[in-house]
Each structure stands twice: as structure tokens, then as C-alpha cells.
Design a protein around this motif. Structure first.
Motif, PDB file in Angstrom:
ATOM      1  N   SER A  45      62.827  12.097  30.847  1.00 21.71           N
ATOM      2  CA  SER A  45      62.470  13.423  31.359  1.00 21.71           C
ATOM      3  C   SER A  45      63.715  14.265  31.608  1.00 21.71           C
ATOM      4  CB  SER A  45      61.702  13.296  32.674  1.00 21.71           C
ATOM      5  OG  SER A  45      60.496  12.645  32.498  1.00 21.71           O
ATOM      6  N   PRO A  46      63.693  15.527  31.183  1.00 22.46           N
ATOM      7  CA  PRO A  46      64.825  16.416  31.454  1.00 22.46           C
ATOM      8  C   PRO A  46      64.809  16.880  32.910  1.00 22.46           C
ATOM      9  CG  PRO A  46      63.087  17.619  30.343  1.00 22.46           C
ATOM     10  CD  PRO A  46      62.656  16.184  30.391  1.00 22.46           C
ATOM     11  N   THR A  47      65.961  17.293  33.399  1.00 19.50           N
ATOM     12  CA  THR A  47      66.012  17.878  34.732  1.00 19.50           C
ATOM     13  C   THR A  47      65.498  19.316  34.649  1.00 19.50           C
ATOM     14  OG1 THR A  47      68.245  18.759  34.482  1.00 19.50           O
ATOM     15  CG2 THR A  47      68.043  16.498  35.360  1.00 19.50           C
ATOM     16  N   ILE A  48      65.008  19.812  35.759  1.00 18.67           N
ATOM     17  CA  ILE A  48      64.547  21.206  35.799  1.00 18.67           C
ATOM     18  C   ILE A  48      65.695  22.147  35.461  1.00 18.67           C
ATOM     19  CG2 ILE A  48      63.821  23.030  37.391  1.00 18.67           C
ATOM     20  CD1 ILE A  48      61.534  21.337  36.458  1.00 18.67           C
ATOM     21  N   ARG A  49      66.864  21.824  35.944  1.00 15.35           N
ATOM     22  CA  ARG A  49      68.035  22.671  35.678  1.00 15.35           C
ATOM     23  C   ARG A  49      68.309  22.770  34.174  1.00 15.35           C
ATOM     24  NH1 ARG A  49      74.084  21.923  38.258  1.00 15.35           N
ATOM     25  NH2 ARG A  49      74.883  23.881  37.487  1.00 15.35           N
ATOM     26  N   SER A  50      68.291  21.635  33.492  1.00 16.03           N
ATOM     27  CA  SER A  50      68.569  21.631  32.052  1.00 16.03           C
ATOM     28  C   SER A  50      67.488  22.359  31.268  1.00 16.03           C
ATOM     29  CB  SER A  50      68.711  20.201  31.534  1.00 16.03           C
ATOM     30  OG  SER A  50      69.861  19.590  32.066  1.00 16.03           O
ATOM     31  N   ILE A  51      66.238  22.071  31.592  1.00 19.12           N
ATOM     32  CA  ILE A  51      65.152  22.715  30.842  1.00 19.12           C
ATOM     33  C   ILE A  51      65.112  24.215  31.131  1.00 19.12           C
ATOM     34  CG2 ILE A  51      63.172  22.382  32.362  1.00 19.12           C
ATOM     35  CD1 ILE A  51      61.826  21.305  29.645  1.00 19.12           C
ATOM     36  N   SER A  52      65.527  24.626  32.320  1.00 17.08           N
ATOM     37  CA  SER A  52      65.612  26.051  32.649  1.00 17.08           C
ATOM     38  C   SER A  52      66.666  26.741  31.791  1.00 17.08           C
ATOM     39  CB  SER A  52      65.942  26.248  34.124  1.00 17.08           C
ATOM     40  OG  SER A  52      64.897  25.794  34.936  1.00 17.08           O
ATOM     41  N   LYS A  53      67.795  26.080  31.609  1.00  9.46           N
ATOM     42  CA  LYS A  53      68.863  26.632  30.762  1.00  9.46           C
ATOM     43  C   LYS A  53      68.387  26.782  29.319  1.00  9.46           C
ATOM     44  CE  LYS A  53      72.791  24.797  33.365  1.00  9.46           C
ATOM     45  NZ  LYS A  53      73.954  23.897  33.293  1.00  9.46           N
ATOM     46  N   VAL A  54      67.672  25.776  28.830  1.00  9.83           N
ATOM     47  CA  VAL A  54      67.150  25.811  27.459  1.00  9.83           C
ATOM     48  C   VAL A  54      66.135  26.949  27.318  1.00  9.83           C
ATOM     49  CG1 VAL A  54      65.724  24.543  25.794  1.00  9.83           C
ATOM     50  CG2 VAL A  54      67.627  23.400  26.932  1.00  9.83           C
ATOM     51  N   ALA A  55      65.245  27.068  28.285  1.00 12.48           N
ATOM     52  CA  ALA A  55      64.236  28.133  28.247  1.00 12.48           C
ATOM     53  C   ALA A  55      64.896  29.507  28.229  1.00 12.48           C
ATOM     54  CB  ALA A  55      63.291  27.999  29.434  1.00 12.48           C
ATOM     55  N   ALA A  56      65.955  29.679  29.005  1.00 14.34           N
ATOM     56  CA  ALA A  56      66.657  30.968  29.046  1.00 14.34           C
ATOM     57  C   ALA A  56      67.240  31.316  27.680  1.00 14.34           C
ATOM     58  CB  ALA A  56      67.759  30.930  30.106  1.00 14.34           C
ATOM     59  N   VAL A  57      67.843  30.351  27.018  1.00 11.66           N
ATOM     60  CA  VAL A  57      68.419  30.591  25.696  1.00 11.66           C
ATOM     61  C   VAL A  57      67.321  30.904  24.684  1.00 11.66           C
ATOM     62  CG1 VAL A  57      69.699  29.552  23.777  1.00 11.66           C
ATOM     63  CG2 VAL A  57      70.488  29.211  26.121  1.00 11.66           C
ATOM     64  N   LEU A  58      66.198  30.213  24.795  1.00 11.73           N
ATOM     65  CA  LEU A  58      65.102  30.417  23.844  1.00 11.73           C
ATOM     66  C   LEU A  58      64.257  31.646  24.174  1.00 11.73           C
ATOM     67  CD1 LEU A  58      63.905  26.728  23.326  1.00 11.73           C
ATOM     68  CD2 LEU A  58      65.244  28.144  21.747  1.00 11.73           C
ATOM     69  N   GLY A  59      64.485  32.250  25.332  1.00 14.56           N
ATOM     70  CA  GLY A  59      63.747  33.444  25.709  1.00 14.56           C
ATOM     71  C   GLY A  59      62.292  33.169  26.054  1.00 14.56           C
ATOM     72  N   CYS A  60      62.068  32.036  26.695  1.00 10.67           N
ATOM     73  CA  CYS A  60      60.701  31.673  27.102  1.00 10.67           C
ATOM     74  C   CYS A  60      60.746  31.095  28.512  1.00 10.67           C
ATOM     75  CB  CYS A  60      60.101  30.667  26.118  1.00 10.67           C
ATOM     76  SG  CYS A  60      60.943  29.069  26.078  1.00 10.67           S
ATOM     77  N   SER A  61      59.585  30.766  29.044  1.00 12.23           N
ATOM     78  CA  SER A  61      59.534  30.176  30.373  1.00 12.23           C
ATOM     79  C   SER A  61      59.580  28.646  30.285  1.00 12.23           C
ATOM     80  CB  SER A  61      58.253  30.600  31.089  1.00 12.23           C
ATOM     81  OG  SER A  61      57.134  29.985  30.496  1.00 12.23           O
ATOM     82  N   VAL A  62      59.896  28.029  31.393  1.00  7.51           N
ATOM     83  CA  VAL A  62      59.865  26.575  31.465  1.00  7.51           C
ATOM     84  C   VAL A  62      58.451  26.081  31.163  1.00  7.51           C
ATOM     85  CG1 VAL A  62      60.080  24.587  33.022  1.00  7.51           C
ATOM     86  CG2 VAL A  62      61.827  26.370  33.035  1.00  7.51           C
ATOM     87  N   ASP A  63      57.461  26.791  31.680  1.00  4.75           N
ATOM     88  CA  ASP A  63      56.062  26.426  31.413  1.00  4.75           C
ATOM     89  C   ASP A  63      55.750  26.397  29.926  1.00  4.75           C
ATOM     90  OD1 ASP A  63      55.404  26.066  34.060  1.00  4.75           O
ATOM     91  OD2 ASP A  63      54.470  28.030  34.303  1.00  4.75           O
ATOM     92  N   ASP A  64      56.322  27.329  29.172  1.00  3.03           N
ATOM     93  CA  ASP A  64      56.107  27.353  27.720  1.00  3.03           C
ATOM     94  C   ASP A  64      56.599  26.071  27.069  1.00  3.03           C
ATOM     95  OD1 ASP A  64      54.999  29.925  27.763  1.00  3.03           O
ATOM     96  OD2 ASP A  64      56.931  30.889  27.382  1.00  3.03           O
ATOM     97  N   LEU A  65      57.641  25.488  27.626  1.00  5.11           N
ATOM     98  CA  LEU A  65      58.219  24.289  27.028  1.00  5.11           C
ATOM     99  C   LEU A  65      57.531  23.002  27.492  1.00  5.11           C
ATOM    100  CD1 LEU A  65      62.022  25.132  27.226  1.00  5.11           C
ATOM    101  CD2 LEU A  65      60.459  25.441  25.288  1.00  5.11           C
ATOM    102  N   ILE A  66      56.980  23.014  28.692  1.00  2.20           N
ATOM    103  CA  ILE A  66      56.415  21.760  29.213  1.00  2.20           C
ATOM    104  C   ILE A  66      54.904  21.668  29.068  1.00  2.20           C
ATOM    105  CG2 ILE A  66      58.338  21.410  30.801  1.00  2.20           C
ATOM    106  CD1 ILE A  66      56.509  22.314  33.085  1.00  2.20           C
ATOM    107  N   THR A  67      54.249  22.753  28.662  1.00  2.00           N
ATOM    108  CA  THR A  67      52.786  22.683  28.503  1.00  2.00           C
ATOM    109  C   THR A  67      52.375  22.838  27.061  1.00  2.00           C
ATOM    110  OG1 THR A  67      52.587  25.055  28.972  1.00  2.00           O
ATOM    111  CG2 THR A  67      52.278  23.513  30.809  1.00  2.00           C
TER     112      THR A  67
END
Length: 67
Positions: A45-67
Motif C-alpha cells: 500500500s502506498p502512503t497517503i503522502r506519496s499517492i497525493s503527490k502522484v495525484a497532483a502530478v496527474l491532475g486528479c484526486s486521490v479518490d480517482d486513483l484509489i477507487t
């Protein structure tokens, strides 16, 4: 988190990276996370911090990546 849910996160990231025309490695670099981190998310499992950084670069929300 169940392993299939983790794979879902990786699949969502892979899809968005393809849509952006970039590589996983380029995404990691732009997000400021260690090389190989996203591939490890297939089993860990990724950390929230890491997945937040990825979401920011991809221009989407964390929810978009985890759901």
C-alpha cells in the motif's frame, strides 16, 4: 488493504500515465518519490503522502486513483 485493491491503484495510475503520454519513471521523478515506488504499489500500500503527490502530478484526486 486487499492485494486486488492495491493492484487497482497501480492500474488506475498506469491508465492515467498512458493518457498523459508519460512513463511511470517520469511520474515518479515529477512527483518527487523514489524510483520504483509505484511498481512496488502492486504489492504494498502506498502512503497517503506519496499517492497525493502522484495525484497532483496527474491532475486528479486521490479518490480517482484509489477507487
Amino acid at each position: 488493504m486487499v492485494n486486488t485493491e492495491i493492484n487497482h491503484i497501480f492500474d488506475n495510475i498506469s491508465k492515467r500515465v498512458d493518457e498523459k503520454g508519460m512513463s511511470i519513471n517520469a511520474l515518479e521523478e515529477k512527483a518527487g518519490i523514489a524510483s520504483g515506488s509505484i511498481y512496488k504499489w502492486k504489492t504494498v500500500s502506498p502512503t497517503i503522502r506519496s499517492i497525493s503527490k502522484v495525484a497532483a502530478v496527474l491532475g486528479c484526486s486521490v479518490d480517482d486513483l484509489i477507487t
